[in-house]
Structures are given as C-alpha cells and as structure tokens.
Design a protein around this motif. Sequence first.
Motif, PDB file in Angstrom:
ATOM      1  N   GLY A 213      42.426  37.400  43.502  1.00  0.00           N
ATOM      2  CA  GLY A 213      41.642  38.474  44.099  1.00  0.00           C
ATOM      3  C   GLY A 213      40.385  38.810  43.333  1.00  0.00           C
ATOM      4  O   GLY A 213      39.555  39.581  43.801  1.00  0.00           O
ATOM      5  N   ILE A 214      40.249  38.251  42.133  1.00  0.00           N
ATOM      6  CA  ILE A 214      39.023  38.385  41.342  1.00  0.00           C
ATOM      7  C   ILE A 214      38.562  36.973  41.017  1.00  0.00           C
ATOM      8  O   ILE A 214      39.319  36.173  40.463  1.00  0.00           O
ATOM      9  N   GLY A 215      37.342  36.659  41.391  1.00  0.00           N
ATOM     10  CA  GLY A 215      36.829  35.307  41.191  1.00  0.00           C
ATOM     11  C   GLY A 215      35.519  35.317  40.451  1.00  0.00           C
ATOM     12  O   GLY A 215      34.977  36.371  40.106  1.00  0.00           O
ATOM     13  N   GLY A 216      34.993  34.126  40.187  1.00  0.00           N
ATOM     14  CA  GLY A 216      33.755  34.034  39.439  1.00  0.00           C
ATOM     15  C   GLY A 216      32.943  32.821  39.796  1.00  0.00           C
ATOM     16  O   GLY A 216      33.405  31.892  40.459  1.00  0.00           O
ATOM     17  N   GLU A 217      31.704  32.859  39.331  1.00  0.00           N
ATOM     18  CA  GLU A 217      30.780  31.744  39.464  1.00  0.00           C
ATOM     19  C   GLU A 217      29.924  31.714  38.208  1.00  0.00           C
ATOM     20  O   GLU A 217      29.769  32.744  37.531  1.00  0.00           O
ATOM     21  N   LEU A 218      29.397  30.553  37.893  1.00  0.00           N
ATOM     22  CA  LEU A 218      28.592  30.413  36.682  1.00  0.00           C
ATOM     23  C   LEU A 218      27.149  30.783  36.952  1.00  0.00           C
ATOM     24  O   LEU A 218      26.546  30.352  37.945  1.00  0.00           O
ATOM     25  N   GLY A 219      26.608  31.613  36.046  1.00  0.00           N
ATOM     26  CA  GLY A 219      25.204  31.963  36.099  1.00  0.00           C
ATOM     27  C   GLY A 219      24.482  31.401  34.895  1.00  0.00           C
ATOM     28  O   GLY A 219      25.039  30.637  34.110  1.00  0.00           O
ATOM     29  N   SER A 220      23.239  31.815  34.733  1.00  0.00           N
ATOM     30  CA  SER A 220      22.421  31.226  33.672  1.00  0.00           C
ATOM     31  C   SER A 220      22.280  32.106  32.446  1.00  0.00           C
ATOM     32  O   SER A 220      21.921  31.608  31.379  1.00  0.00           O
ATOM     33  N   ALA A 221      22.534  33.401  32.564  1.00  0.00           N
ATOM     34  CA  ALA A 221      22.276  34.282  31.425  1.00  0.00           C
ATOM     35  C   ALA A 221      23.199  35.487  31.475  1.00  0.00           C
ATOM     36  O   ALA A 221      23.643  35.901  32.549  1.00  0.00           O
ATOM     37  N   PRO A 222      23.495  36.065  30.305  1.00  0.00           N
ATOM     38  CA  PRO A 222      24.279  37.304  30.288  1.00  0.00           C
ATOM     39  C   PRO A 222      23.405  38.468  30.744  1.00  0.00           C
ATOM     40  O   PRO A 222      22.177  38.340  30.790  1.00  0.00           O
ATOM     41  N   PRO A 223      23.987  39.622  31.061  1.00  0.00           N
ATOM     42  CA  PRO A 223      25.418  39.896  31.015  1.00  0.00           C
ATOM     43  C   PRO A 223      26.101  39.476  32.318  1.00  0.00           C
ATOM     44  O   PRO A 223      25.424  39.137  33.294  1.00  0.00           O
ATOM     45  N   PRO A 224      27.452  39.489  32.364  1.00  0.00           N
ATOM     46  CA  PRO A 224      28.145  39.249  33.628  1.00  0.00           C
ATOM     47  C   PRO A 224      27.716  40.258  34.687  1.00  0.00           C
ATOM     48  O   PRO A 224      27.470  41.428  34.381  1.00  0.00           O
ATOM     49  N   VAL A 225      27.632  39.793  35.931  1.00  0.00           N
ATOM     50  CA  VAL A 225      27.187  40.648  37.037  1.00  0.00           C
ATOM     51  C   VAL A 225      28.298  40.700  38.082  1.00  0.00           C
ATOM     52  O   VAL A 225      28.872  39.670  38.449  1.00  0.00           O
ATOM     53  N   HIS A 226      28.577  41.908  38.574  1.00  0.00           N
ATOM     54  CA  HIS A 226      29.682  42.123  39.520  1.00  0.00           C
ATOM     55  C   HIS A 226      29.154  42.370  40.926  1.00  0.00           C
ATOM     56  O   HIS A 226      28.117  43.000  41.118  1.00  0.00           O
ATOM     57  N   ARG A 227      29.902  41.838  41.914  1.00  0.00           N
ATOM     58  CA  ARG A 227      29.614  42.169  43.308  1.00  0.00           C
ATOM     59  C   ARG A 227      30.913  42.066  44.095  1.00  0.00           C
ATOM     60  O   ARG A 227      31.890  41.449  43.641  1.00  0.00           O
ATOM     61  N   MET A 228      30.941  42.681  45.280  1.00  0.00           N
ATOM     62  CA  MET A 228      32.075  42.559  46.189  1.00  0.00           C
ATOM     63  C   MET A 228      31.710  41.565  47.286  1.00  0.00           C
ATOM     64  O   MET A 228      30.588  41.566  47.794  1.00  0.00           O
ATOM     65  N   GLN A 229      32.661  40.713  47.627  1.00  0.00           N
ATOM     66  CA  GLN A 229      32.448  39.727  48.685  1.00  0.00           C
ATOM     67  C   GLN A 229      33.729  39.626  49.506  1.00  0.00           C
ATOM     68  O   GLN A 229      34.738  39.117  49.028  1.00  0.00           O
ATOM     69  N   ASP A 230      33.673  40.144  50.747  1.00  0.00           N
ATOM     70  CA  ASP A 230      34.844  40.116  51.634  1.00  0.00           C
ATOM     71  C   ASP A 230      36.074  40.721  50.952  1.00  0.00           C
ATOM     72  O   ASP A 230      37.154  40.118  50.914  1.00  0.00           O
ATOM     73  N   MET A 231      35.904  41.905  50.378  1.00  0.00           N
ATOM     74  CA  MET A 231      36.992  42.654  49.731  1.00  0.00           C
ATOM     75  C   MET A 231      37.499  41.968  48.465  1.00  0.00           C
ATOM     76  O   MET A 231      38.560  42.315  47.937  1.00  0.00           O
ATOM     77  N   ARG A 232      36.760  41.010  47.946  1.00  0.00           N
ATOM     78  CA  ARG A 232      37.139  40.302  46.731  1.00  0.00           C
ATOM     79  C   ARG A 232      36.094  40.563  45.657  1.00  0.00           C
ATOM     80  O   ARG A 232      34.892  40.551  45.924  1.00  0.00           O
ATOM     81  N   GLU A 233      36.550  40.794  44.438  1.00  0.00           N
ATOM     82  CA  GLU A 233      35.624  40.997  43.333  1.00  0.00           C
ATOM     83  C   GLU A 233      35.121  39.652  42.834  1.00  0.00           C
ATOM     84  O   GLU A 233      35.906  38.733  42.597  1.00  0.00           O
ATOM     85  N   ILE A 234      33.808  39.546  42.658  1.00  0.00           N
ATOM     86  CA  ILE A 234      33.196  38.314  42.165  1.00  0.00           C
ATOM     87  C   ILE A 234      32.340  38.646  40.946  1.00  0.00           C
ATOM     88  O   ILE A 234      31.514  39.561  40.982  1.00  0.00           O
ATOM     89  N   TRP A 235      32.564  37.880  39.884  1.00  0.00           N
ATOM     90  CA  TRP A 235      31.752  38.023  38.677  1.00  0.00           C
ATOM     91  C   TRP A 235      30.890  36.784  38.484  1.00  0.00           C
ATOM     92  O   TRP A 235      31.385  35.652  38.545  1.00  0.00           O
ATOM     93  N   THR A 236      29.593  37.004  38.259  1.00  0.00           N
ATOM     94  CA  THR A 236      28.709  35.918  37.857  1.00  0.00           C
ATOM     95  C   THR A 236      28.723  35.868  36.332  1.00  0.00           C
ATOM     96  O   THR A 236      28.324  36.821  35.669  1.00  0.00           O
ATOM     97  N   LEU A 237      29.205  34.751  35.797  1.00  0.00           N
ATOM     98  CA  LEU A 237      29.481  34.644  34.369  1.00  0.00           C
ATOM     99  C   LEU A 237      28.354  33.905  33.641  1.00  0.00           C
ATOM    100  O   LEU A 237      27.709  33.024  34.214  1.00  0.00           O
ATOM    101  N   PRO A 238      28.123  34.230  32.372  1.00  0.00           N
ATOM    102  CA  PRO A 238      27.036  33.585  31.607  1.00  0.00           C
ATOM    103  C   PRO A 238      27.456  32.211  31.112  1.00  0.00           C
ATOM    104  O   PRO A 238      27.909  32.040  29.978  1.00  0.00           O
TER     105      PRO A 238
END
Length: 491
Positions: A213-238
């Motif tokens: 229920g909590i997922g992630g994707e790789l980003g290019s720089a910190p800090p981690p960024v949070h968003r909601m997508q279809d009732m699921r928490e998504i973190w963009t990770l550094p």
Amino acid sequence: MSHLRPAPLLTRRQALAGLGAVGLCAFRAGPVCSDASARAARFGLGDLSSVALREVGTPAFLDALAPERSLPPASVLKVMTTLYALDALGPSHRFRTELRALGAIEGDTLRGGLVLVGGGDPVLDANALRGLATSLAETGLTKIEGSFLVADGALPFIAQVDATQPLHVGYNPAISGLNLNFNRVRVEWEPGEGKPRFRFVAPGQDFRVAIAGIGGELGSAPPPVHRMQDMREIWTLPGPRMKGRGGLWLPVRQPSVHAGEVFRKLCAERGITLPDAEIVAEAPEGATIAAHESWQLRDILKGMLRYSTNLTAEIVGLHASKARGLAPATLADSASGMTAWARERYGLETADFTDHSGLSDRSRWSAAETVRVLDAEADGDLPELLRAQVLTDEEGRPIQASHVEAVAKTGTLYFAGGLAGYLQTTDRRLAFAIYSADLDRRAAIPQPAPEAPPGSRGWAGRARGFQREILSEWVRDYLPKPHLRPRARPG
C-alpha cells in the motif's frame, strides 16, 4: 538519591566575596548579576535567552537571565505533556487494541464481520499486531463471511504534527486512533542491476512485513517526495543516495490503512484470509476475540522523554484532553486545554502551548515559569522519569562531579534550543531551565523547511555550548564536591 531540602549552602563565589554584590545574587529574585548573563554573551545569545536557576522550595533565583522572557520550549514541552497526561489518566493507565467478531465462529468460519479496534495506543507495534493475529488463529478461524473493518475513531485524524516541518521526516507523521510503529514505514534497499532495488516494510522484532500500500519510484535528488496515487502512498526516493545496502524511515500518511494492511498479511501468514480493510470511525459492538494492552502510561512517558518521540507526546496529550471532557479536533485545540490546566494548576500567567510535542515554534514558555513547575513537581514522579545527563566542561569533556545527579529534558528546533531539569546531591536540589531562540532567523526559514537551513548547525552548537558551560559553572558554584575529613591517626 535523597530528595531532602537542606539549608542553603554558601557558593564558592559567595565565600570569596563575603557579603558583596555578587553574594547578594543568591538571595535576590530577578535578572541579577549572574554566570548566565556572561556565558550567554560569550556565545552571542545574551538577547536571545531565558534562564532561571533556583533551589527547590525557595522563591529566589540563584542565577537568572531574562527569566520571564517567553520562548519556544521545543521538546522541553514534553515535560508539561507528561504532567498533563499523568494527572488526567494516571500512571497505570494502559491503551487497548481489540479484535471484535460481529458474528459467531462456526468451525473455521466467522459468520459476520471482523473489526480491528484502535484504542489510540501510541506504542503499538508490529509485534503486538502479530500477537493479535496469532490469537485469532488459535480460534481455528481461517475465513470470514463479512467485512474486515478498521476502526480509528478513538482519536481525530491529523495529517501531520506540524505543517511547517518537512513532510518526509519520520518525526512529523500523521496521527489517528490506530497507529503502528510510530506511524513510520521502513524503506530498505540493496544493489541491483544499474539501480538499487528497494522495498517498503513494517519491521517487527525478528520479522519484516512487506508493504504494497506504500510504494516508491527512483528520483534524482533528495529529499524524498510524497504523493497520493489512487489511494496509495507513493514516495519518490533519492536514487543517487541509495548506495550499497541501507534504509531509512519515512512517515506514514494513512496510519489506519497501513495498520490494516499489516494485520491482513500477518493473518495470511497464519492461514487466515481477510478481505481488504474498510476504514470506519466507530467500531460496531461485537464479541472481543483478542486484545492487546500497552505498557503502563508511566513507562510510556519515560520512553517518550528519553527518545523525545513526538507521536507519543501528541497522542497522550489528546487522550488527556479527552479524559477531561474536551473534544479536540486539532492538536492546537488539545494544547489549549493543556494551557488552561497548567495555568490553573501552577499559577502560570504567560505560558501558551500550541501542541504537546514542542515541534511547533508557536508555543511559549519562560524559564521562570518552567522552574516554577519543576519546583512544584520535585517530589512527584517527574525527576525519576527524566533522562540522566552527563555534565561536561567547556570542551565537552565529562567533569569530575560524581556527587551530582543531573536529570533533564532537552529540546531542539532550528535556531531554538532548551534544557530543563534538576541538579541534585544527597542534600541539595536545584531546578533550572535554559532557553535560547532566534525568532527572526526561524521566521526567515523557507517553507516547507529544509532539513538543515544555512547556519542552523552552527547555531545549535553554540546553544549546546552555552548549556554545557552554565551547568558546569552552577555545579562548581552551588554544588561543590564535599571535602573529605582527614582520617584520625591511631593512638
């Protein structure tokens, strides 16, 4: 250590100065000539500090600097929250999390719904949920004909402790009536083919529950960024920072959804199939199948003061307000109730609190009024709950003062810091509070706040240096090491 109240002792400076002006400082209240003034000026904090020191049971300050100046107490505010919760709930209070059946268990089937009922336990962890799942399996149940409900209405939902703090830090989570692992989730990573592999888990003592229920994707720089997508928490990770094997804690923004998923997976491991969780505020009445009770409140508060856990402070504060008949919808509502209680109980006039953890910089508490509270509680539970402090000299080295016990609560925000507690020997106790804050520099921090605004680390070092030096000076002046009498010669 004894808590006797002795007759005042002469300090080193008083003995040297006789009845001169410096000697009078120990007997006159107010911002008098003091070590605090000189030390604060040395660290560039003279106009930014509030300091008070007095012997327990006496009205006059031994040392003071602008003692009535109200500043943000940071996590020192947890001292007041501790007293507020103990008074409202009692030291033996326990928080209860239940499993309720909404029908009869026939063979391996529950003919009705199942409810996980949150009781607002601030220290509920994955181990406790595993215990509930094990108790459920011991009934022989493997499936239910009905819904799986998660009831989180024991406390109001609060999206984050403080909106001015970064969204990705673990000390600024959401709050609800069902909280798990301090409402933090662990993301762990290891080397992969060209990029790190990662997963989100809810850790227990000797296990990990994988989270979908909590997922992630790789980003290019910190800090981690949070968003909601279809009732699921998504973190963009550094991604570039995720080298080798490692992990970090991130705050959970949907605590009851997260707890429901972890419980379902723990049940699945025990052969029990539950449908997806449905979040409800009020739990329907039903038969209690299993229950988990927290530690006693006194032990919870001791851990809170030691580790300065914001979530625990806010939750016990909300419970205390509800126990007093209030219906807080926000942390500010609850903290307003604590302010009113503190003013009535301790005769405070200027103290004003906006949360229970001190994470907000809008709370105000002076050193003088802090010391008044410490004095009033010196014979209660508080001294035993505070964490022992190592006394150090100007260079940060431990001083030779084994005869002195120091217990205190620290507090740190960007450009604000505090320390309050007790210095005591077998025959003398002193209560102290030290606050420093540069409100202009705090106001200039961009929002949302970065993890380390420019200059904040150096400022924090100066504030800690000031605290170390003044404590060391107070010990030398007011709690000198007792002289050993020479041993009599035989004959």
